[in-house]
Every structure is written in structure tokens, then in C-alpha cells.
Design an enzyme around this catalytic site. Structure first.
Site, PDB file in Angstrom:
ATOM      1  N   ASP A 129      44.266  42.059  42.570  1.00  0.00           N
ATOM      2  CA  ASP A 129      43.547  41.396  43.644  1.00  0.00           C
ATOM      3  C   ASP A 129      43.374  39.911  43.326  1.00  0.00           C
ATOM      4  OD1 ASP A 129      41.852  41.693  46.105  1.00  0.00           O
ATOM      5  OD2 ASP A 129      40.283  40.994  44.746  1.00  0.00           O
TER       6      ASP A 129
ATOM      7  N   GLU B  75      48.430  39.790  44.490  1.00  0.00           N
ATOM      8  CA  GLU B  75      48.090  39.236  45.802  1.00  0.00           C
ATOM      9  C   GLU B  75      47.832  37.737  45.650  1.00  0.00           C
ATOM     10  OE1 GLU B  75      44.504  39.575  49.124  1.00  0.00           O
ATOM     11  OE2 GLU B  75      44.091  39.790  46.987  1.00  0.00           O
TER      12      GLU B  75
END
Length: 551
Positions: free
Chosen positions: A210, A279
């Protein structure tokens, strides 16, 4: 339990290249205990759906111990399962069943920030001299008491929160309850890598990282410069958020991240066949950063930027420009593409608001995604053609949506529970009287059981096309070359070894006729699209597609 304990899962260091990864949002996949919230046992019970679909791997959004202020993206214990989702034993069972079915398991690591309830932060904020005092990003105020610089939070307002105990500000790029960790401190890196090793030893096959470009901040805490209005792009944050008014060169995207990603990759490489996808959240330099992070075979295997998650309707020009820009920025890198995930409006709604035949549109987009150069993420419910749910304000759970309502309604509309059976209570998701988010009637009508076995359904199209894709290695691993076409048409070839495949898409609402590229092309079957070829021209209906192999 080791990753290669089951003979079905033979180690393959290259498994991720061209893989189809199915994203599971655990709160909304399957509830096994009747509390209205999905859990790990529920995921295990539904893995056969993913195996039947034909995905290579699953990515499970966070299920770690958490106060759930941001629904698991605020971790308070990196090495345990939140009781809401079950136990470590339940996770072991999930791994075993996934591997039995030939499905690899990737989990979501949130390493840029933790929950403010994590013991690390509790200790860090207790004084300026404790052993973890420097584990988070702390700073004195300016002489007038204001925050140390102009950095902004993605969730709105300043990225700095005052702490009265330390009489300092701490950095939070997201919620105030999500303090940013100080990865400039080697002890922090070591602790995060130890947590990573914990899950590797438990048998996971990889990770989704993330906010991978948020790990480091500028040590000098310099102000971000303003971003010219014409360069503002709402794909990182909604247009109503002033976060878009800055060029984020000091609060993220820092060069020190490269060395940490190499440490992370070295850990992965100690295991037989582990992969990670990062990401990259940046609207201006996304593809450039993807190139940096996936180059050299010593950092990330793959990353994804936000180009295909943007609100602007997808066009042939956007597809061409994105792939060509990625090839220029990352000639030796590898992308992972998605059209939908847990943070954006579902793509059938985001791009297809004015499309009359949304089923045909959904099928065309799936084939387009599954034939791009790169790996692919499919978000749960996408294979059913689900649209964005309209959630009433009183039912909202997402703090992001509550903050910016009604101009931005948050992320709950794409996070509603999965629909399995239109005749069962709560569409087969739960036996609870109330689920954590309501299930829209229009979703119930598209439940799995209503589509299974119907060749014209979106679900059977996904199954059919994934089976078709697996027959041709060029789709997974080949190069991509674009050819001239009309404004609403997209033509490209995929080439791998001696195999060369032709892909033609009509991305418009009207029938189209396209000239075939030069060469001896043999039409491929088994993908479900219907077309006519006459005089070296392909006649395609609205939202149609054509595939051929060079003889």
C-alpha cells in the site's frame, strides 16, 4: 506451513509475470459467522469461485489487528489477525485451501503508517526520549505554533497533528489516527521487514504494498511547491480536495525509498517464488516512479499507477498513451493494471454512465484489460458486471466520504458485500439482519447464481475469456505494438517468441469497420465475441472485439 508444502503449488519465480490477480476486500466477500462482516473462513469457503473463474492468485486487503478507523489500513498489530476476521489458524486454513486449488495468496502490507493505537506509536508519543521516540515523524511547531510546513493530508486538511504530550506535531498523510512511520530510522525498517518475514514463513506467495511511494519524507521538511491548475489531476485525490493543489515532491516520492525497496526485495528472494506489487499514488509522476521501482530486477517485480483508475472515460488514445509512456519510463519494468479496486468508483459506472448496453461494455473492457501488456488485477464483483452502489449518507462508513460529502461520496459504493445467491438472505453473503454496508437490489439481480451457466452473462464471459487467454502465452508475457485505427477503435498486436496475436476493439457505441493490419491472420475462437471479416476488413458491433493469430 511452508509455501511449497503442497505439491500443487510448484515454485515458479516468474509466476507473477502476466498473472491475473483477484482482489478480495475481506469485509465484503463472505460472512461465515453471521455478524454482517466478511471474514477469513468466508473467503476460504468461496475460493472455488475464484478457481472456477481462472485467476492465478488472490490479493487480500488488510485483515490485521486494527481499530478499523480506515477499515484495516490502520494496523495496530502487523503479525496477527483481527478477531473480526478470525484467527491465524483460519489464515493457515485459507492458505492451505488456496494452494490445494492452485491459487497463490498475496496479502496487503501497509508500511508507510500504522494505527495510532499500535504499541509502537503509543510508546513513541509518550515522551521525546523513549526507545521508539524516533519511530514516527515528529517535529516542533513554527514559532507561531503552526505546523512545520504546508504538507496536506489526502483525507483533507493539514498532514500534521498536534500531540500535547510531546508538545510536537506528528505527520499523517492520511487520517490523524494513521501516523506516518519514520523509515529513515533503520530500526523501523528492521521491524517492518520482520513482520514481512512472519507472513512469508506462514506461506504467503507475495504482497501488495500500500502507498509504496509514501514510505519516506524529506528530512528537511521543505514546503511542497504549488501545482499549476492545468496540471491538477483528480486521480490521486478527489477534485474537491486541496491535496491536488500541491506538487508532492517532499512528502513522498523520495529517493531514499530505492534502498529500502532493495532491502525488501532481498528478503523476498530468500524464498522460492515470492512476488510483490506496489501501489504508486501520484498523479504527475506515477509511471516514472513505477519505472524506478521495477527496474533492475532488485526492487519490485511490478507496480501499478493510477492511469487506468482515473475518472476520465477510457479511450483508445488513453490506452495507447499509457502503455507507450510506461514503455518509455520503464523499458525493463513490469506493470500491473486494474480498472477497479476498493478505492475508486467501479469502472462500469465510472466510464459507462452514458452507455446503454452495459453488459456488452463490461465484456469489452474485460477483454481489453486481460490483453494488455502487464499483469492484471480483477476486483471482486467486477466479474459480475457490478455497478457502483448508491449509499445513503446515514449508511456511510468511509471517513473519506463523510468528510467530503456530497461532492465526493467516498469509497463505500465499491465496497458493498459480494452477491452470491438472489434467493438467499443478504444475497448469500451473510445471515445477519444487517450487513456492515447495505446490499443494493440491483446487485442482488446480478448474483453469481443468476449468471452461472448462462453463456451470455458477464460472469461466464470472464470465465471463458480467462480460459481463452491461458491458451496463448503472448497475452501474458508478450510485447505490445499499437497500429493505426479510428477514433473509437483500438488495434494492437502482442508478440512472444514465435507467437503473434492481433487484438481489435471497437470502443464506441456504433458499429465499426476496420482494415486488417498487413499479414496472414487466422481468426481465433473461444473468446465469445462475434465479428465478420470481409475483403480484409473486420466488421465489429458496438463494444465488440476480434482476435487473430499470425499464421
Amino acid at each position: 506451513m511452508s509455501a511449497d508444502a503442497n505439491p500443487v503449488m510448484t515454485p515458479d519465480k516468474d509466476w507473477w509475470r502476466g498473472a491475473v490477480i483477484y482482489q478480495i476486500y475481506p469485509r465484503s466477500y463472505q460472512d461465515s459467522n453471521g455478524d454482517g462482516i466478511g471474514d477469513l473462513k468466508g473467503i476460504t469457503a468461496r475460493l472455488s469461485h475464484i478457481a472456477d473463474l481462472g485467476a492465478d492468485a488472490i490479493w487480500i486487503s488488510p485483515f490485521f489487528t486494527s481499530p478499523m478507523k480506515d477499515f484495516g489500513y490502520d494496523v495496530s498489530n502487523y503479525v496477527d489477525v483481527d478477531p473480526m476476521f478470525g484467527s491465524l489458524t483460519d489464515f493457515d486454513g485459507l492458505i492451505a485451501e488456496a494452494h490445494r486449488l492452485g491459487i497463490r495468496v498475496m496479502i496487503d502490507l501497509v508500511m508507510s503508517h500504522s494505527s495510532d493505537q499500535h504499541p509502537w506509536f503509543v510508546e513513541s508519543r509518550s515522551s521525546r526520549v523513549n526507545p521508539k521516540a524516533d519511530w514516527y515523524v515528529w517535529s516542533d511547531p513554527k514559532p507561531d505554533g503552526s505546523p512545520p510546513n504546508n504538507w496536506l493530508s489526502i483525507f483533507g486538511g493539514s498532514a500534521w497533528q498536534w500531540d500535547p504530550t510531546r508538545m510536537q506535531y506528528y505527520l499523517h498523510n492520511f487520517l490523524t489516527s494513521q501516523p506516518d512511520m519514520n523509515l529513515h530510522n533503520p530500526e523501523v525498517q528492521d521491524a517492518l521487514l520482520a513482520a514481512t518475514r512472519f507472513w512469508l514463513d506462514r506461506g504467503v506467495d507475495g504482497f501488495r504494498l500500500d502507498t509504496i511511494n509514501f514510505y519516506f519524507h524529506d528530512k528537511e521538511l521543505r514546503d511542497n511547491p504549488a501545482l499549476a491548475p492545468e496540471r491538477r489531476n483528480a486521480s490521486t485525490a478527489p477534485a474537491v480536495n486541496p491535496y491536488n493543489f500541491q506538487e508532492h515532491i517532499y512528502d513522498k516520492n523520495r529517493p531514499e525509498n530505492i534502498a529500502f525497496l532493495k532491502r525488501f526485495r532481498a528478503l523476498l528472494d530468500e524464498y522460492p517464488a515470492i512476488a510483490a506489487v506496489g501501489e504508486v499514488g501520484d498523479s504527475q509522476r506515477g509511471l516514472e516512479i513505477v519505472g524506478e521501482y521495477t527496474s533492475g530486477n532488485d526492487k519490485m517485480q511490478m507496480c501499478y499507477a493510477f492511469e487506468f483508475l482515473a475518472p476520465e472515460p477510457l479511450t483508445p488514445e488513453i490506452v495507447r498513451n499509457t502503455q507507450n509512456a510506461f514503455a518509455a519510463a520503464a523499458p525493463e519494468g513490469w506493470a500491473c493494471w486494474a480498472f477497479s479496486n476498493h478505492d475508486v468508483v467501479r469502472h462500469v459506472s465510472r466510464w459507462g454512465a452514458n452507455v446503454l448496453d452495459r453488459e456488452a461494455y463490461a465484456k469489452m473492457l474485460s477483454a481489453l484489460l486481460l490483453t494488455q501488456r502487464g499483469s492484471v488485477c480483477i476486483y471482486q464483483g467486477e466479474e459480475l458486471g457490478l455497478t457502483e452502489a448508491d449509499i445513503a449518507f446515514e449508511d456511510l462508513q468511509d471517513p473519506y466520504g463523510i468528510q467530503f460529502w456530497p461532492e465526493f461520496k467516498g469509497r463505500d459504493g465499491c465496497r458493498t458485500p459480494m452477491v452470491w445467491d438472489d434467493h438467499a438472505m443478504q444475497a448469500g453473503f451473510s445471515t445477519a439482519q444487517k450487513t456492515w454496508l447495505p446490499i443494493p437490489v440491483e446487485h442482488v439481480l446480478r448474483s453469481v447464481n443468476t449468471q452461472v451457466g448462462k453463456p451470455e452473462s458477464v460472469l461466464e464471459h470472464y470465465r471463458r475469456f480467462l480460459a481463452f487467454r491461458r491458451q496463448y502465452p503472448a497475452f501474458a508475457k508478450g510485447d505490445i505494438t499499437f497500429h493505426d485505427a479510428g477514433e473509437d477503435q483500438l488495434v494492437y498486436t502482442r508478440a512472444f517468441g514465435n507467437e503473434k496475436l492481433l487484438c481489435i476493439f471497437n470502443m464506441g457505441a456504433d458499429q465499426a469497420s476496420l482494415a486488417m493490419p498487413a499479414g496472414n491472420w487466422v481468426e481465433l475462437e473461444g473468446h465469445g465475441f462475434v465479428s465478420n471479416v470481409n475483403d480484409n476488413k473486420v466488421e465489429l458491433p458496438a463494444w465488440g472485439a476480434y482476435f487473430a493469430r499470425h499464421a
